[in-house]
Design a protein around this motif. Sequence first.
Motif, PDB file in Angstrom:
ATOM      1  N   PRO A  18       0.851  -1.185   0.127  1.00 16.90           N
ATOM      2  CA  PRO A  18      -0.066  -0.016  -0.091  1.00 16.90           C
ATOM      3  C   PRO A  18       0.922   1.173   0.116  1.00 16.90           C
ATOM      4  N   LEU A  19       0.324   2.114  -0.559  1.00 21.56           N
ATOM      5  CA  LEU A  19       1.064   3.671  -0.685  1.00 21.56           C
ATOM      6  C   LEU A  19       1.247   4.152   0.910  1.00 21.56           C
ATOM      7  N   ASP A  20       0.479   3.856   1.600  1.00 22.12           N
ATOM      8  CA  ASP A  20       0.616   4.371   3.153  1.00 22.12           C
ATOM      9  C   ASP A  20       1.324   3.553   3.918  1.00 22.12           C
ATOM     10  N   ALA A  21       2.001   2.336   3.385  1.00 20.76           N
ATOM     11  CA  ALA A  21       2.463   1.386   4.435  1.00 20.76           C
ATOM     12  C   ALA A  21       3.568   2.060   5.347  1.00 20.76           C
ATOM     13  N   LEU A  22       3.270   1.340   6.685  1.00 17.90           N
ATOM     14  CA  LEU A  22       4.200   1.713   7.791  1.00 17.90           C
ATOM     15  C   LEU A  22       5.627   1.189   7.389  1.00 17.90           C
ATOM     16  N   ALA A  23       6.682   2.113   7.655  1.00 13.57           N
ATOM     17  CA  ALA A  23       8.000   1.813   7.409  1.00 13.57           C
ATOM     18  C   ALA A  23       8.492   0.638   8.506  1.00 13.57           C
ATOM     19  N   VAL A  24       7.835   0.942   9.648  1.00 17.50           N
ATOM     20  CA  VAL A  24       8.273  -0.109  10.784  1.00 17.50           C
ATOM     21  C   VAL A  24       6.959  -0.692  11.123  1.00 17.50           C
ATOM     22  N   PRO A  25       6.469  -1.875  10.897  1.00 11.13           N
ATOM     23  CA  PRO A  25       5.192  -2.602  11.260  1.00 11.13           C
ATOM     24  C   PRO A  25       5.310  -2.900  12.705  1.00 11.13           C
ATOM     25  N   ALA A  26       3.868  -2.731  13.336  1.00 10.82           N
ATOM     26  CA  ALA A  26       3.629  -3.082  14.832  1.00 10.82           C
ATOM     27  C   ALA A  26       3.885  -4.593  14.656  1.00 10.82           C
ATOM     28  N   PHE A  27       4.222  -5.052  15.876  1.00 12.66           N
ATOM     29  CA  PHE A  27       4.433  -6.496  16.337  1.00 12.66           C
ATOM     30  C   PHE A  27       3.163  -7.364  16.245  1.00 12.66           C
ATOM     31  N   GLY A  28       3.241  -8.480  15.525  1.00 11.18           N
ATOM     32  CA  GLY A  28       1.929  -9.270  15.546  1.00 11.18           C
ATOM     33  C   GLY A  28       0.893  -8.682  14.772  1.00 11.18           C
ATOM     34  N   GLU A  29      -0.163  -9.103  15.030  1.00 14.87           N
ATOM     35  CA  GLU A  29      -1.240  -8.571  14.231  1.00 14.87           C
ATOM     36  C   GLU A  29      -1.706  -7.188  14.983  1.00 14.87           C
ATOM     37  N   HIS A  30      -1.819  -6.278  13.608  1.00 12.48           N
ATOM     38  CA  HIS A  30      -2.383  -4.813  13.775  1.00 12.48           C
ATOM     39  C   HIS A  30      -2.981  -4.430  12.818  1.00 12.48           C
ATOM     40  N   GLU A  31      -4.120  -3.440  13.092  1.00 11.22           N
ATOM     41  CA  GLU A  31      -4.819  -2.931  12.072  1.00 11.22           C
ATOM     42  C   GLU A  31      -4.130  -2.275  11.102  1.00 11.22           C
ATOM     43  N   ALA A  32      -2.911  -1.681  11.567  1.00  7.36           N
ATOM     44  CA  ALA A  32      -2.364  -0.531  10.931  1.00  7.36           C
ATOM     45  C   ALA A  32      -1.144  -1.070   9.952  1.00  7.36           C
ATOM     46  N   ASN A  33      -0.805  -2.505  10.129  1.00  6.21           N
ATOM     47  CA  ASN A  33       0.192  -3.111   9.599  1.00  6.21           C
ATOM     48  C   ASN A  33      -0.425  -3.106   7.881  1.00  6.21           C
ATOM     49  N   PRO A  34       0.384  -2.830   7.069  1.00  5.82           N
ATOM     50  CA  PRO A  34      -0.039  -3.059   5.550  1.00  5.82           C
ATOM     51  C   PRO A  34      -0.525  -4.564   5.138  1.00  5.82           C
ATOM     52  N   ILE A  35      -1.328  -4.757   4.058  1.00  4.51           N
ATOM     53  CA  ILE A  35      -1.661  -5.739   3.781  1.00  4.51           C
ATOM     54  C   ILE A  35      -1.104  -5.886   2.153  1.00  4.51           C
ATOM     55  N   LYS A  36      -0.252  -6.616   2.105  1.00  6.55           N
ATOM     56  CA  LYS A  36       0.243  -6.861   0.606  1.00  6.55           C
ATOM     57  C   LYS A  36      -0.523  -7.679  -0.323  1.00  6.55           C
ATOM     58  N   ILE A  37      -0.223  -7.402  -1.498  1.00  6.32           N
ATOM     59  CA  ILE A  37      -0.769  -7.921  -2.491  1.00  6.32           C
ATOM     60  C   ILE A  37       0.292  -8.876  -3.190  1.00  6.32           C
ATOM     61  N   GLU A  38       0.220 -10.073  -3.531  1.00  5.52           N
ATOM     62  CA  GLU A  38       1.064 -11.116  -4.232  1.00  5.52           C
ATOM     63  C   GLU A  38       0.472 -11.349  -5.504  1.00  5.52           C
ATOM     64  N   LEU A  39       1.018 -10.871  -6.877  1.00  6.59           N
ATOM     65  CA  LEU A  39       0.456 -11.186  -8.168  1.00  6.59           C
ATOM     66  C   LEU A  39       1.140 -12.350  -8.744  1.00  6.59           C
ATOM     67  N   HIS A  40       0.603 -13.547  -8.930  1.00  4.82           N
ATOM     68  CA  HIS A  40       1.078 -14.711  -9.476  1.00  4.82           C
ATOM     69  C   HIS A  40       0.529 -14.961 -11.064  1.00  4.82           C
TER      70      HIS A  40
END
Length: 422
Positions: free
Chosen positions: A169-191
């Motif tokens: 995501p364009l607004d992805a956090l530089a340092v993700p929160a530890f574990g599951e967190h709403e603010a952590n980015p959801i990546k997309i992987e295209l195959h």
Amino acid sequence: MPLLPAATVRAALRLTTERFAAELASPTDRAPDWTDRAPDWNDFEWRTAIAVSVMHGISALLADRLRWAGPPHWQAFLEEQAEQGKLRERKVRALLTRLDEASRRANLPLLAMKGSALLALGLYEPGQRPQSDVDLLARPGDFDATHQLVLKAGYAEGVTMWKHRDYLPLDALAVPAFGEHEANPIKIELHTAVHERLPVREVAITAQVFPADAQPGLNAYPSLAALMRHLLLHAAGNLCGCGIRLIQLHDIAALAERLSQADWDEALTTASDGLPAWWAVPPLELAQRLFPSHWPHERLARARAAALAACPARLRRAALHYPLDQVSMSRYSVPMLPGIEWSHGVIEALQCARLRLHPGRKAVAQSRRAAANVHAFASSPWVDQSRWQKALRFLLGAPPRVTTMYSLRRAMAYEPAHANFA
């Protein structure tokens, strides 16, 4: 809290991993007496337990399954992970809806794979199964159009690896929160293909998992057997690299109950290498050993026999006794030649050794670019070391695994956000 000597860390990783696997395997109404009692762990072992639950993706499951209460920081951690898991699942569902609508408008048939498919099946309660990314499978001719669709959805192109292309995501956090967190980015992987290298032999199952009658939008797998086939191949790839997660094995066990004998025949049929699904034997053996109550043995027997006959003898023997902590994210260090027992004969074993020692400039460059986008690697000096420095370090003793140490250090520093923690 500082990390302790390697032997102590290894022991804590093994202890906590085995306990959590046993907890997830025992239904509440048939649980052994010890599941009523909290483990008698020291402070370091409880912190290791936090790291292990995050690495294996089982924090929210444990929050629902455990019948005992640990120390306050452990209970606060579980409560937060259960809450954040639900928030993240809502974000994933919203993203899938957006992608479905966009791909319908663009007349693009796509397959929503693995975690997205499990989410649609409802195998878990809300928030129980973590999902850090959305995997999409496109037909090769639709790759460019799908690429543009993902960019328009608010994503930036990441690294192109041999299996897929990453998007963040364009607004992805530089340092993700530890574990599951709403603010952590959801990546997309295209195959454009579904395949694994085991360890050098490439096995592809694309034709069996992409629906022949796919319609514009996000499609489901053509059958439960196709989903199981993909879960098993993906798990095989992770096992080959000593990186399986408990949640993956739990997925396989939870889905196994729904498959008929015909489904199992389809799931373990011949793949692109011309052999029955020999690669499914190790994840099936491990999943059955960890979660024995889930298995329809009679329905699985015929298909499993053909896969077992095609499996290399050394791998068959190893799979019967795989210690979970040694083939999973709980492993403290990775061997010099991970997955060599998956080789079909001496020639493949030699190729495995050669590629491990001399992967080639292109592969090294891809790995460095990929590592730069993963905070665990980007923050580690190991990534910047030369090949000869890494080889020397292995000769002196296998170095600690970067991702495992990263999770341990974050767990040592973890403090719950709840103000009522004491």
